[in-house]
Design a protein around this motif. Structure first.
Motif, short mmCIF file in Angstrom:
data_model
loop_
_atom_site.label_atom_id
_atom_site.label_comp_id
_atom_site.label_asym_id
_atom_site.label_seq_id
_atom_site.Cartn_x
_atom_site.Cartn_y
_atom_site.Cartn_z
N ARG A 1 -26.36 46.21 94.99
CA ARG A 1 -24.95 46.00 95.31
C ARG A 1 -24.44 44.69 94.71
O ARG A 1 -23.53 44.05 95.20
N TRP A 2 -25.06 44.33 93.59
CA TRP A 2 -24.70 43.08 92.91
C TRP A 2 -23.25 43.08 92.45
O TRP A 2 -22.64 42.04 92.34
N ARG A 3 -22.68 44.26 92.19
CA ARG A 3 -21.27 44.33 91.75
C ARG A 3 -20.32 43.79 92.82
O ARG A 3 -19.20 43.40 92.51
N ASP A 4 -20.76 43.78 94.07
CA ASP A 4 -19.92 43.32 95.18
C ASP A 4 -19.96 41.81 95.38
O ASP A 4 -19.27 41.29 96.26
N VAL A 5 -20.78 41.11 94.62
CA VAL A 5 -20.93 39.66 94.78
C VAL A 5 -19.82 38.96 93.99
O VAL A 5 -19.83 38.98 92.76
N PRO A 6 -18.87 38.35 94.68
CA PRO A 6 -17.72 37.76 93.99
C PRO A 6 -18.04 36.51 93.17
O PRO A 6 -17.28 36.15 92.28
N THR A 7 -19.16 35.87 93.44
CA THR A 7 -19.48 34.61 92.76
C THR A 7 -20.22 34.80 91.44
O THR A 7 -20.50 33.81 90.76
N LEU A 8 -20.54 36.05 91.07
CA LEU A 8 -21.24 36.26 89.80
C LEU A 8 -20.35 35.85 88.64
O LEU A 8 -19.16 36.16 88.62
#
Length: 114
Positions: free
Chosen positions: A26-33
């Motif tokens: 669910r890395w796509r949901d991490v806003p800080t990337l």
């Protein structure tokens, strides 16, 4: 990404929540990337799951970030190495040891060489 690889990632990066999001896909949901991290995750995910479907446009985001042929090859080598090691461990039925399992569930890292 399996638990051991995620733990190595967390140990290197220091971000437990990001490591968990990567492990849970669910890395796509991490806003800080960053844009670079997103591009690397996209390539790693596709190269791992459907390598025969990789086309030049899949590499384009990395190229736009300044990676040339050698940089893209290095990304592919790292992704391939992690996939290779996972398949070898799975193929031989290797199991995580208790300290590594504990490290994936808490903040402690397993002792080196132990």
């Amino acid at each position: 990404m399996n638990a051991v690889h995620t733990e190595f990632f967390r140990a290197e990066n220091g971000d437990r929540e990001l490591a968990r999001a990567v492990r849970e896909k669910r890395w796509r949901d991490v806003p800080t990337l960053t844009e670079r991290q997103r591009a690397l995750c996209e390539v790693a995910e596709k190269l791992s799951a459907t390598p025969t479907r990789m086309v030049e446009r899949d590499w384009q985001p990395l190229r736009e970030l300044g990676l040339g042929d050698e940089g893209c090859l290095e990304v592919a080598h790292v992704v391939g190495m992690f996939n290779h090691l996972t398949r070898m461990a799975d193929g031989f039925g290797l199991q995580l040891d208790a300290p590594t399992i504990a490290a994936t569930e808490g903040d402690a890292l397993p002792p080196l060489g132990g």
